[in-house]
Design an enzyme around this catalytic site. Sequence first.
Site, PDB file in Angstrom:
ATOM      1  N   SER A 214       0.846  -1.191   0.000  1.00 43.36           N
ATOM      2  CA  SER A 214       0.000   0.000   0.000  1.00 43.36           C
ATOM      3  C   SER A 214       0.883   1.244   0.000  1.00 43.36           C
ATOM      4  CB  SER A 214      -0.937  -0.015   1.223  1.00 43.36           C
ATOM      5  OG  SER A 214      -1.905   1.010   1.129  1.00 43.36           O
ATOM      6  N   ASN A 215       0.320   2.376   0.385  1.00 46.81           N
ATOM      7  CA  ASN A 215       1.058   3.631   0.459  1.00 46.81           C
ATOM      8  C   ASN A 215       0.594   4.399   1.689  1.00 46.81           C
ATOM      9  OD1 ASN A 215      -1.361   5.222  -0.405  1.00 46.81           O
ATOM     10  ND2 ASN A 215      -1.021   4.090  -2.312  1.00 46.81           N
ATOM     11  N   HIS A 216       1.092   5.606   1.840  1.00 47.79           N
ATOM     12  CA  HIS A 216       0.838   6.365   3.066  1.00 47.79           C
ATOM     13  C   HIS A 216      -0.426   7.213   3.027  1.00 47.79           C
ATOM     14  CE1 HIS A 216       4.630   5.246   4.889  1.00 47.79           C
ATOM     15  NE2 HIS A 216       5.294   5.614   3.784  1.00 47.79           N
ATOM     16  N   SER A 217      -1.232   7.092   1.985  1.00 49.17           N
ATOM     17  CA  SER A 217      -2.429   7.929   1.892  1.00 49.17           C
ATOM     18  C   SER A 217      -3.384   7.650   3.057  1.00 49.17           C
ATOM     19  CB  SER A 217      -3.147   7.672   0.574  1.00 49.17           C
ATOM     20  OG  SER A 217      -4.344   8.406   0.513  1.00 49.17           O
TER      21      SER A 217
END
Length: 417
Positions: A214-217
Site C-alpha cells: 500500500s502507500n501512506h495515503s
Amino acid sequence: METLLQGKRIVLGVCGSIAAYKVADLASKLTQAGALVDVILTDAAQRFITPLTFQALTGRPVSTDLWGVGSGLPTHIAHVGLGESAELLVIAPATANTLAKIAHGLADDLLSVTALAARCPLVFAPAMDGGMYEHPATQANVASLRARGAVIIEPVVGRFASGLEGRGRLPETRELLGHLRRVLGQHMGALRGRRVVVTAGGTREALDPVRYLSNHSSGKQGYALAQAALDAGAEVTLISTVAGHLPPPIGVELVSVSSAAEMEAVVLARREVDVLIMAAAVADFRPASAQSYKLKKDQAQPQLELVQNPDILAGVGQMRQQDGWPRVLVGFAAETNDLHTHASAKLERKNADLIVANDLTEPGAGFAGETNRVTFFTRGQAPQPLPLQSKAAVAEQVLAWVAQQFALAKDAPKHYT
C-alpha cells in the site's frame, strides 16, 4: 465547515428535554464556525438549561417569551423578525409536545409562532423518553411534518435518563452538524442537483491473507472533498479504502473497497455522473499472485513478482472521449520532484479537466496531516498555486472550481433516474 456556516443566520429552538445539554455544544460549534445563532428557549427548556448558558456560548441575546424583551425586536413582531431573518430553523431537542403543536399549526409560545412564520428550511431533531417516539401519534406528527418539507433527524437507540432503552436519544453533535450542513447545501449550494463521486485512500494489494502492499495515503483529502461536495448541495458517493478509520461525512453513500481492481470496478459502474474526483492513491503495481496462506519468515526468501494495476483515471478519461461521462473529471498528483512537468503531462495523458498536484517534500503537504499545499493544472491556463491551508479549504476550492465550470458552460443539472 470552512465557509458554509460563515455568516449564516440560524434560529435554534430548544425544548424541555434532558438532551438540552447536548444542544449547548451544538450552539457553540455553530458559533465557532461563524454562524449567527439566535436561541429560543421554551418554558420547559429553562427547567433544564438557562438562557445565560446559550448567551455565553453564542454572544447573542436569547429569547424566551413571546411577549418579553430579548430578541432586540418589538415584542409583538419578534417571532416574525426571527423567522424571516433565519436561513435555517432548527428545533433540538424537539419534544413530542412541540412536534404535535407545529404539526397541527398550534402557536402558543415564541418557538411555535416563529416556526409558523419562518420561510426557511425547518429541521427537527426529536428526543424523548420511553416509547414516546414510536407511539403512533408521534409518528403521525413526524410524517405530517416531513410531508410538508421539514427535515427530521432521526433519534438514535440507547439508554434514556429513566433507565429504559429504545429509540429516542438525541444524536451527538457531529451527526447533528452533518445533517445541518447537508440541509444548507441542498438549499443554497452551487452544485444542487448534481451527482459527484469521490475516491479516497490508498489501495491495498494483497500478498497473502495477512500482508499487503500500500502507500501512506490517509484518505483525509478525499473525505474533505466529499464533505465539500455535500456542502455544495451535491448527491455524493464516496468510494473509500479507509472506511472504518475515518468517520464518513453525514449524507454520503459510502462504498468500501480495498484493491485497485475493486476500485476500478466500482468507479466504472458509477462514472455516469456530473463530477468524478479521483483523490485516491491507487497503487501502480500489485503482486502477480497472492498466496492463500501466510508466508513464513523461516521459508525460503520469497521472490515478489509485480504486475501493473489498471490506470483508473486514464481509463475513465478515454471512455469520456466517447460518451462524455463524467462531465467533469478531476485527478490528483502527489509528486516528489518536477511537479510542473509531471502534473502537466498527467493532465493531457489522462484527459482530465483539472489535476490537483502537491509536492510531498514541502512542509505541510504530505500524507496524514491536516493541511495541504496544492497547485491547480488546467488546460490553456498557467498553473495556479494555492497557499498552505487546511485540507477542508483545499476541498472547497476544488469544488468551487468545478461549480464554476458548470456556470461558465451554462450547464443545468440533469434529471437522473
